[in-house]
Design a protein around this motif. Structure first.
Motif, PDB file in Angstrom:
ATOM      1  N   PHE A  10      41.502  98.440  -4.339  1.00  0.00           N
ATOM      2  CA  PHE A  10      40.193  98.283  -4.979  1.00  0.00           C
ATOM      3  C   PHE A  10      40.325  98.254  -6.497  1.00  0.00           C
ATOM      4  O   PHE A  10      39.713  97.418  -7.164  1.00  0.00           O
ATOM      5  CB  PHE A  10      39.257  99.417  -4.542  1.00  0.00           C
ATOM      6  CG  PHE A  10      37.934  99.405  -5.241  1.00  0.00           C
ATOM      7  CD1 PHE A  10      36.967  98.470  -4.911  1.00  0.00           C
ATOM      8  CD2 PHE A  10      37.663 100.317  -6.251  1.00  0.00           C
ATOM      9  CE1 PHE A  10      35.755  98.440  -5.563  1.00  0.00           C
ATOM     10  CE2 PHE A  10      36.454 100.304  -6.912  1.00  0.00           C
ATOM     11  CZ  PHE A  10      35.491  99.352  -6.569  1.00  0.00           C
ATOM     12  N   LEU A  11      41.136  99.152  -7.050  1.00  0.00           N
ATOM     13  CA  LEU A  11      41.337  99.167  -8.504  1.00  0.00           C
ATOM     14  C   LEU A  11      41.933  97.855  -9.007  1.00  0.00           C
ATOM     15  O   LEU A  11      41.534  97.341 -10.062  1.00  0.00           O
ATOM     16  CB  LEU A  11      42.250 100.319  -8.905  1.00  0.00           C
ATOM     17  CG  LEU A  11      41.642 101.710  -8.900  1.00  0.00           C
ATOM     18  CD1 LEU A  11      42.686 102.735  -9.317  1.00  0.00           C
ATOM     19  CD2 LEU A  11      40.455 101.780  -9.835  1.00  0.00           C
ATOM     20  N   ARG A  12      42.882  97.302  -8.271  1.00  0.00           N
ATOM     21  CA  ARG A  12      43.509  96.049  -8.694  1.00  0.00           C
ATOM     22  C   ARG A  12      42.516  94.896  -8.624  1.00  0.00           C
ATOM     23  O   ARG A  12      42.526  94.005  -9.477  1.00  0.00           O
ATOM     24  CB  ARG A  12      44.746  95.727  -7.850  1.00  0.00           C
ATOM     25  CG  ARG A  12      45.864  96.738  -7.960  1.00  0.00           C
ATOM     26  CD  ARG A  12      46.300  96.947  -9.403  1.00  0.00           C
ATOM     27  NE  ARG A  12      47.160  98.099  -9.502  1.00  0.00           N
ATOM     28  CZ  ARG A  12      46.876  99.182 -10.202  1.00  0.00           C
ATOM     29  NH1 ARG A  12      45.780  99.262 -10.891  1.00  0.00           N
ATOM     30  NH2 ARG A  12      47.698 100.199 -10.241  1.00  0.00           N
ATOM     31  N   LEU A  13      41.653  94.880  -7.617  1.00  0.00           N
ATOM     32  CA  LEU A  13      40.655  93.815  -7.514  1.00  0.00           C
ATOM     33  C   LEU A  13      39.637  93.903  -8.657  1.00  0.00           C
ATOM     34  O   LEU A  13      39.260  92.885  -9.234  1.00  0.00           O
ATOM     35  CB  LEU A  13      39.942  93.885  -6.168  1.00  0.00           C
ATOM     36  CG  LEU A  13      40.778  93.471  -4.966  1.00  0.00           C
ATOM     37  CD1 LEU A  13      40.010  93.720  -3.664  1.00  0.00           C
ATOM     38  CD2 LEU A  13      41.173  92.008  -5.070  1.00  0.00           C
ATOM     39  N   VAL A  14      39.206  95.101  -8.981  1.00  0.00           N
ATOM     40  CA  VAL A  14      38.284  95.277 -10.106  1.00  0.00           C
ATOM     41  C   VAL A  14      38.972  94.860 -11.406  1.00  0.00           C
ATOM     42  O   VAL A  14      38.372  94.187 -12.252  1.00  0.00           O
ATOM     43  CB  VAL A  14      37.768  96.734 -10.180  1.00  0.00           C
ATOM     44  CG1 VAL A  14      37.026  96.993 -11.474  1.00  0.00           C
ATOM     45  CG2 VAL A  14      36.898  97.045  -8.983  1.00  0.00           C
ATOM     46  N   GLY A  15      40.235  95.228 -11.556  1.00  0.00           N
ATOM     47  CA  GLY A  15      40.988  94.819 -12.744  1.00  0.00           C
ATOM     48  C   GLY A  15      41.109  93.309 -12.852  1.00  0.00           C
ATOM     49  O   GLY A  15      41.034  92.742 -13.948  1.00  0.00           O
ATOM     50  N   LEU A  16      41.276  92.636 -11.717  1.00  0.00           N
ATOM     51  CA  LEU A  16      41.359  91.173 -11.713  1.00  0.00           C
ATOM     52  C   LEU A  16      40.040  90.560 -12.170  1.00  0.00           C
ATOM     53  O   LEU A  16      40.029  89.612 -12.964  1.00  0.00           O
ATOM     54  CB  LEU A  16      41.721  90.663 -10.328  1.00  0.00           C
ATOM     55  CG  LEU A  16      41.804  89.156 -10.152  1.00  0.00           C
ATOM     56  CD1 LEU A  16      42.910  88.584 -11.022  1.00  0.00           C
ATOM     57  CD2 LEU A  16      42.022  88.804  -8.704  1.00  0.00           C
ATOM     58  N   LEU A  17      38.935  91.104 -11.709  1.00  0.00           N
ATOM     59  CA  LEU A  17      37.626  90.599 -12.132  1.00  0.00           C
ATOM     60  C   LEU A  17      37.421  90.786 -13.639  1.00  0.00           C
ATOM     61  O   LEU A  17      36.866  89.912 -14.303  1.00  0.00           O
ATOM     62  CB  LEU A  17      36.509  91.300 -11.355  1.00  0.00           C
ATOM     63  CG  LEU A  17      36.433  90.966  -9.863  1.00  0.00           C
ATOM     64  CD1 LEU A  17      35.376  91.816  -9.184  1.00  0.00           C
ATOM     65  CD2 LEU A  17      36.157  89.486  -9.665  1.00  0.00           C
ATOM     66  N   VAL A  18      37.878  91.901 -14.160  1.00  0.00           N
ATOM     67  CA  VAL A  18      37.765  92.145 -15.607  1.00  0.00           C
ATOM     68  C   VAL A  18      38.629  91.149 -16.380  1.00  0.00           C
ATOM     69  O   VAL A  18      38.216  90.627 -17.416  1.00  0.00           O
ATOM     70  CB  VAL A  18      38.159  93.602 -15.942  1.00  0.00           C
ATOM     71  CG1 VAL A  18      38.297  93.815 -17.432  1.00  0.00           C
ATOM     72  CG2 VAL A  18      37.142  94.567 -15.349  1.00  0.00           C
ATOM     73  N   LEU A  19      39.823  90.856 -15.858  1.00  0.00           N
ATOM     74  CA  LEU A  19      40.724  89.922 -16.547  1.00  0.00           C
ATOM     75  C   LEU A  19      40.154  88.511 -16.621  1.00  0.00           C
ATOM     76  O   LEU A  19      40.431  87.777 -17.570  1.00  0.00           O
ATOM     77  CB  LEU A  19      42.073  89.870 -15.839  1.00  0.00           C
ATOM     78  CG  LEU A  19      43.059  90.974 -16.164  1.00  0.00           C
ATOM     79  CD1 LEU A  19      44.308  90.820 -15.321  1.00  0.00           C
ATOM     80  CD2 LEU A  19      43.411  90.973 -17.631  1.00  0.00           C
ATOM     81  N   LEU A  20      39.378  88.123 -15.632  1.00  0.00           N
ATOM     82  CA  LEU A  20      38.842  86.762 -15.611  1.00  0.00           C
ATOM     83  C   LEU A  20      37.930  86.496 -16.814  1.00  0.00           C
ATOM     84  O   LEU A  20      37.812  85.359 -17.261  1.00  0.00           O
ATOM     85  CB  LEU A  20      38.088  86.513 -14.301  1.00  0.00           C
ATOM     86  CG  LEU A  20      38.962  86.443 -13.050  1.00  0.00           C
ATOM     87  CD1 LEU A  20      38.097  86.321 -11.807  1.00  0.00           C
ATOM     88  CD2 LEU A  20      39.936  85.282 -13.134  1.00  0.00           C
ATOM     89  N   GLY A  21      37.289  87.515 -17.331  1.00  0.00           N
ATOM     90  CA  GLY A  21      36.379  87.344 -18.449  1.00  0.00           C
ATOM     91  C   GLY A  21      37.003  87.515 -19.821  1.00  0.00           C
ATOM     92  O   GLY A  21      36.325  87.383 -20.829  1.00  0.00           O
ATOM     93  N   ARG A  22      38.296  87.796 -19.889  1.00  0.00           N
ATOM     94  CA  ARG A  22      38.942  88.050 -21.184  1.00  0.00           C
ATOM     95  C   ARG A  22      39.634  86.814 -21.718  1.00  0.00           C
ATOM     96  O   ARG A  22      40.014  85.914 -20.981  1.00  0.00           O
ATOM     97  CB  ARG A  22      39.948  89.189 -21.027  1.00  0.00           C
ATOM     98  CG  ARG A  22      39.225  90.493 -20.785  1.00  0.00           C
ATOM     99  CD  ARG A  22      40.098  91.679 -20.634  1.00  0.00           C
ATOM    100  NE  ARG A  22      41.229  91.722 -21.539  1.00  0.00           N
ATOM    101  CZ  ARG A  22      42.268  92.498 -21.343  1.00  0.00           C
ATOM    102  NH1 ARG A  22      42.323  93.293 -20.297  1.00  0.00           N
ATOM    103  NH2 ARG A  22      43.275  92.505 -22.194  1.00  0.00           N
ATOM    104  N   SER A  23      39.840  86.799 -23.022  1.00  0.00           N
ATOM    105  CA  SER A  23      40.517  85.665 -23.664  1.00  0.00           C
ATOM    106  C   SER A  23      42.025  85.753 -23.447  1.00  0.00           C
ATOM    107  O   SER A  23      42.568  86.817 -23.144  1.00  0.00           O
ATOM    108  CB  SER A  23      40.212  85.659 -25.160  1.00  0.00           C
ATOM    109  OG  SER A  23      40.865  86.742 -25.786  1.00  0.00           O
ATOM    110  N   SER A  24      42.679  84.642 -23.654  1.00  0.00           N
ATOM    111  CA  SER A  24      44.137  84.582 -23.486  1.00  0.00           C
ATOM    112  C   SER A  24      44.848  85.454 -24.524  1.00  0.00           C
ATOM    113  O   SER A  24      45.863  86.091 -24.210  1.00  0.00           O
ATOM    114  CB  SER A  24      44.603  83.139 -23.596  1.00  0.00           C
ATOM    115  OG  SER A  24      45.990  83.054 -23.458  1.00  0.00           O
TER     116      SER A  24
END
Length: 96
Positions: A10-24
């Motif tokens: 669950f933590l990794r999935l939430v982290g993935l969702l957060v990463l999608l909105g960040r800049s390179s």
């Protein structure tokens, strides 16, 4: 123990969702910081102790890396195979 694995997933999935909105650029900066932290930790404790839930999450995530990067990680394909052999040896032939 299964609850810990579900929590880590669950933590990794939430982290993935957060990463999608960040800049390179911010992702690159975070990678540099994390690589430095790992280098420092390796110098102080070259053989970290992972439990089975940590191993399951790392094994799943390492498969997402390109082949060239897999060979230079703490968890190599050989490490994953060794973990699997140890797990099978512990479970025994009669456990299902």
């Amino acid at each position: 123990m299964a609850l810990r694995l579900l929590y880590l997933i669950f933590l990794r999935l939430v982290g993935l969702l957060v990463l999608l909105g960040r800049s390179s650029a911010s992702k690159d900066a975070e990678l540099l910081v994390l690589r430095h932290e790992v280098a420092v930790l390796r110098s102080k404790n070259p053989r970290p102790r992972l439990d089975w839930a940590d191993r399951a999450v790392i094994a799943a995530l390492v498969r997402l890396l390109p082949t060239g990067l897999r060979l230079h990680r703490l968890v190599t394909p050989g490490t994953i195979l060794r973990w699997h052999r140890r797990l099978v040896a512990q479970s025994g032939p009669n456990d299902s």
